[in-house]
Design a protein around this motif. Structure first.
Motif, PDB file in Angstrom:
ATOM      1  N   VAL A 193       9.320  14.346   8.213  1.00 17.38           N
ATOM      2  CA  VAL A 193       7.939  14.132   7.793  1.00 17.38           C
ATOM      3  C   VAL A 193       7.616  12.638   7.638  1.00 17.38           C
ATOM      4  O   VAL A 193       6.598  12.277   7.061  1.00 17.38           O
ATOM      5  CB  VAL A 193       7.617  14.873   6.479  1.00 17.38           C
ATOM      6  N   PHE A 194       8.468  11.799   8.162  1.00 16.12           N
ATOM      7  CA  PHE A 194       8.180  10.369   8.110  1.00 16.12           C
ATOM      8  C   PHE A 194       7.067   9.984   9.076  1.00 16.12           C
ATOM      9  O   PHE A 194       6.937  10.561  10.155  1.00 16.12           O
ATOM     10  CB  PHE A 194       9.423   9.539   8.442  1.00 16.12           C
ATOM     11  N   CYS A 195       6.290   8.994   8.671  1.00 19.28           N
ATOM     12  CA  CYS A 195       5.399   8.274   9.570  1.00 19.28           C
ATOM     13  C   CYS A 195       5.890   6.839   9.584  1.00 19.28           C
ATOM     14  O   CYS A 195       5.915   6.180   8.540  1.00 19.28           O
ATOM     15  CB  CYS A 195       3.949   8.332   9.091  1.00 19.28           C
ATOM     16  N   ASP A 196       6.312   6.359  10.741  1.00 23.06           N
ATOM     17  CA  ASP A 196       6.780   4.983  10.877  1.00 23.06           C
ATOM     18  C   ASP A 196       5.656   4.108  11.423  1.00 23.06           C
ATOM     19  O   ASP A 196       5.006   4.468  12.414  1.00 23.06           O
ATOM     20  CB  ASP A 196       7.978   4.914  11.827  1.00 23.06           C
ATOM     21  N   ILE A 197       5.440   2.964  10.767  1.00 20.69           N
ATOM     22  CA  ILE A 197       4.344   2.067  11.144  1.00 20.69           C
ATOM     23  C   ILE A 197       4.902   0.690  11.488  1.00 20.69           C
ATOM     24  O   ILE A 197       5.710   0.129  10.748  1.00 20.69           O
ATOM     25  CB  ILE A 197       3.311   1.947  10.001  1.00 20.69           C
ATOM     26  N   GLY A 198       4.473   0.171  12.630  1.00 21.52           N
ATOM     27  CA  GLY A 198       4.802  -1.186  13.049  1.00 21.52           C
ATOM     28  C   GLY A 198       3.533  -2.000  13.233  1.00 21.52           C
ATOM     29  O   GLY A 198       2.474  -1.441  13.531  1.00 21.52           O
ATOM     30  N   PHE A 226       0.832  -1.208   0.000  1.00 19.41           N
ATOM     31  CA  PHE A 226       0.000   0.000   0.000  1.00 19.41           C
ATOM     32  C   PHE A 226       0.865   1.256   0.000  1.00 19.41           C
ATOM     33  O   PHE A 226       0.560   2.237  -0.685  1.00 19.41           O
ATOM     34  CB  PHE A 226      -0.932   0.005   1.212  1.00 19.41           C
ATOM     35  N   TYR A 227       1.940   1.231   0.753  1.00 16.83           N
ATOM     36  CA  TYR A 227       2.772   2.418   0.891  1.00 16.83           C
ATOM     37  C   TYR A 227       4.053   2.355   0.047  1.00 16.83           C
ATOM     38  O   TYR A 227       4.946   3.202   0.203  1.00 16.83           O
ATOM     39  CB  TYR A 227       3.134   2.629   2.364  1.00 16.83           C
ATOM     40  N   SER A 228       4.141   1.418  -0.868  1.00 15.62           N
ATOM     41  CA  SER A 228       5.376   1.237  -1.639  1.00 15.62           C
ATOM     42  C   SER A 228       5.721   2.456  -2.484  1.00 15.62           C
ATOM     43  O   SER A 228       6.905   2.747  -2.705  1.00 15.62           O
ATOM     44  CB  SER A 228       5.265  -0.002  -2.539  1.00 15.62           C
ATOM     45  N   ASP A 229       4.723   3.195  -2.956  1.00 14.18           N
ATOM     46  CA  ASP A 229       4.978   4.386  -3.769  1.00 14.18           C
ATOM     47  C   ASP A 229       4.727   5.668  -2.987  1.00 14.18           C
ATOM     48  O   ASP A 229       4.550   6.740  -3.564  1.00 14.18           O
ATOM     49  CB  ASP A 229       4.113   4.364  -5.034  1.00 14.18           C
ATOM     50  N   LYS A 230       4.710   5.560  -1.647  1.00 15.47           N
ATOM     51  CA  LYS A 230       4.455   6.712  -0.771  1.00 15.47           C
ATOM     52  C   LYS A 230       5.632   6.805   0.204  1.00 15.47           C
ATOM     53  O   LYS A 230       5.570   6.295   1.324  1.00 15.47           O
ATOM     54  CB  LYS A 230       3.127   6.538  -0.058  1.00 15.47           C
ATOM     55  N   PRO A 231       6.704   7.462  -0.208  1.00 10.82           N
ATOM     56  CA  PRO A 231       7.978   7.356   0.516  1.00 10.82           C
ATOM     57  C   PRO A 231       7.998   8.004   1.890  1.00 10.82           C
ATOM     58  O   PRO A 231       8.935   7.755   2.665  1.00 10.82           O
ATOM     59  CB  PRO A 231       8.976   8.049  -0.418  1.00 10.82           C
ATOM     60  N   MET A 232       7.004   8.816   2.223  1.00  8.82           N
ATOM     61  CA  MET A 232       7.008   9.448   3.539  1.00  8.82           C
ATOM     62  C   MET A 232       6.447   8.534   4.631  1.00  8.82           C
ATOM     63  O   MET A 232       6.431   8.908   5.804  1.00  8.82           O
ATOM     64  CB  MET A 232       6.213  10.762   3.518  1.00  8.82           C
ATOM     65  N   VAL A 233       5.949   7.370   4.237  1.00  8.59           N
ATOM     66  CA  VAL A 233       5.503   6.373   5.216  1.00  8.59           C
ATOM     67  C   VAL A 233       6.453   5.184   5.157  1.00  8.59           C
ATOM     68  O   VAL A 233       6.685   4.617   4.093  1.00  8.59           O
ATOM     69  CB  VAL A 233       4.061   5.907   4.944  1.00  8.59           C
ATOM     70  N   ARG A 234       7.001   4.819   6.306  1.00  2.71           N
ATOM     71  CA  ARG A 234       7.938   3.706   6.381  1.00  2.71           C
ATOM     72  C   ARG A 234       7.293   2.568   7.175  1.00  2.71           C
ATOM     73  O   ARG A 234       7.073   2.699   8.381  1.00  2.71           O
ATOM     74  CB  ARG A 234       9.249   4.141   7.052  1.00  2.71           C
ATOM     75  N   VAL A 235       6.971   1.485   6.476  1.00  3.50           N
ATOM     76  CA  VAL A 235       6.466   0.292   7.144  1.00  3.50           C
ATOM     77  C   VAL A 235       7.684  -0.484   7.632  1.00  3.50           C
ATOM     78  O   VAL A 235       8.495  -0.960   6.831  1.00  3.50           O
ATOM     79  CB  VAL A 235       5.601  -0.562   6.195  1.00  3.50           C
ATOM     80  N   LEU A 236       7.815  -0.585   8.930  1.00  2.93           N
ATOM     81  CA  LEU A 236       9.031  -1.153   9.511  1.00  2.93           C
ATOM     82  C   LEU A 236       9.091  -2.668   9.327  1.00  2.93           C
ATOM     83  O   LEU A 236       8.057  -3.324   9.178  1.00  2.93           O
ATOM     84  CB  LEU A 236       9.102  -0.808  10.999  1.00  2.93           C
ATOM     85  N   PRO A 237      10.274  -3.230   9.345  1.00  4.77           N
ATOM     86  CA  PRO A 237      10.393  -4.690   9.234  1.00  4.77           C
ATOM     87  C   PRO A 237       9.638  -5.391  10.360  1.00  4.77           C
ATOM     88  O   PRO A 237       9.473  -4.834  11.463  1.00  4.77           O
ATOM     89  CB  PRO A 237      11.906  -4.914   9.364  1.00  4.77           C
ATOM     90  N   LYS A 238       9.181  -6.592  10.081  1.00  4.40           N
ATOM     91  CA  LYS A 238       8.471  -7.381  11.094  1.00  4.40           C
ATOM     92  C   LYS A 238       9.333  -7.516  12.343  1.00  4.40           C
ATOM     93  O   LYS A 238      10.529  -7.764  12.261  1.00  4.40           O
ATOM     94  CB  LYS A 238       8.114  -8.765  10.535  1.00  4.40           C
ATOM     95  N   GLY A 239       8.699  -7.333  13.483  1.00  7.86           N
ATOM     96  CA  GLY A 239       9.425  -7.426  14.743  1.00  7.86           C
ATOM     97  C   GLY A 239      10.010  -6.112  15.221  1.00  7.86           C
ATOM     98  O   GLY A 239      10.496  -6.018  16.346  1.00  7.86           O
TER      99      GLY A 239
END
Length: 351
Positions: free
Chosen positions: A296-301, A271-284
């Motif tokens: 301006v990053f949003c980090d998601i776990g 979903f966020y692959s082309d939205k560079p300001m959102v970083r989906v963090l690695p599992k764990g």
């Protein structure tokens, strides 16, 4: 664009105005030519913000907020003023052909009655509500690029909406009983003198506030309801952290059926692959406020609790940057034809 875009800032003395002034020192295609304050007019920016000493922006003289002067000198104006005040200034500037990014809540709520209920004031420019674009680029990029009035999202809603959107858009979770448990640094309360945000009141303590009537509630519900295609009511609970900057939202949802963490993580990453300001963090790995500070990053776990069938979503942003001024600059870049990240720092200050 070949020419330098001229920007104005109404309300330079609050934390969002301070943060925007800091960010504008990095910008190569946009120049801050007006900064206004009723209380500090006549001083330079460096007089009130010593961190701007010896920088060109520090020499800018603060002026009184005058819509006619702003319209004559600026291509785009940021409004870092309280709700109710912003709607009047915005309307005056739009009439003069100036683009506006409003950091207040005045144009975030689509429905006039809902705004008036939650903010306890009349909306005198309701004719502009249908034109205002909600300035969350991950959801409304195309509309933002063609807009002249941007409703810059609130800080808590930014973290909650970005966290929830992939799950709701893909029908992963139940839309009932969503709990958003959010914590913010003290700068979220603003720069005005207030006993509740004095150092001795905040330091070495942790408390909830605004339950269950926080004004960001209808904004969150409005936007996630659009994503889900149905009306959603959430339990939104806010807390004050003894830190300067940062928001961490922990969002509790109920999965529809059984899903593995691999499946959910892949969906979020796609979903966020082309939205560079959102970083989906690695599992764990889970987000921390210090890793987004000043960016301006949003980090998601993501966490799945198999015992309860819950998907727990964690979302971290800097409330002053992604939650306010940095996002406002992203939006201004877009409506002025620039790259979304121009002038924005991409690495946090560590430690």
């Amino acid at each position: 664009m070949s020419h330098t875009i001229k920007a104005g800032l109404v309300g330079v003395t609050g934390y969002t105005g301070m943060e925007l002034a800091r960010l504008m020192t990095h910008h190569s295609s946009m120049e801050l030519v007006r900064a206004t304050s009723r209380s500090e007019a006549g001083k330079t920016l460096a007089d009130i913000y010593p961190f701007l000493n010896r920088l060109p922006l520090g020499e800018l003289v603060i002026t009184q907020p005058d819509p006619a002067d702003l319209a004559a000198e600026c291509d785009v104006v940021f409004l870092a003023v309280p709700h109710k005040t912003a709607m009047e200034i915005a309307a005056a500037l739009l009439e003069e052909g100036v683009k506006v990014v409003d950091l207040s809540a005045d144009f975030r709520i689509n429905d006039k009655a809902t705004y008036e209920q939650w903010y306890a004031t009349e909306h005198t420019k309701a004719d502009l509500l249908s034109e205002a674009v909600y300035g969350l680029p991950e959801l409304y990029l195309d509309q933002i690029m063609g807009a002249r009035l941007i409703a810059n999202p609130g800080c808590y809603p930014t973290s909650a909406i970005l966290g929830l959107t992939p799950a709701l858009a893909n029908n992963l979770v139940e839309t009932e009983n969503i709990v958003i448990d959010s914590k913010s640094g003290a700068s979220g309360a603003g720069r005005g003198a207030n006993v509740g945000t004095l150092f001795c009141e905040v330091h070495d303590s942790f408390r909830a506030y605004g339950l269950p009537t926080h004004r960001h509630t209808p904004e969150i519900e409005q936007e996630i309801s659009k994503v889900a295609g149905e009306d959603i009511t959430v339990s939104f609970n806010t807390h004050l952290l003894p830190i300067d900057r940062g928001i961490l939202s922990t969002i509790y949802t109920k999965l529809k059926g059984e899903k593995t963490l691999d499946e959910v993580h892949e969906l979020y990453a796609d979903f966020y692959s082309d939205k560079p300001m959102v970083r989906v963090l690695p599992k764990g790995q889970l987000p921390e406020t210090r890793f987004v500070r000043g960016t301006v990053f949003c980090d998601i776990g993501l966490v799945i609790d198999p015992r309860t069938g819950r998907l727990i979503i964690l979302s971290a942003i800097d409330n002053l940057c992604r939650g306010a001024s940095g996002q406002a600059l992203m939006n201004a870049n877009l409506i002025c034809g620039l790259d979304i990240d121009e002038g924005l720092p991409m690495a946090p200050v560590m430690p």
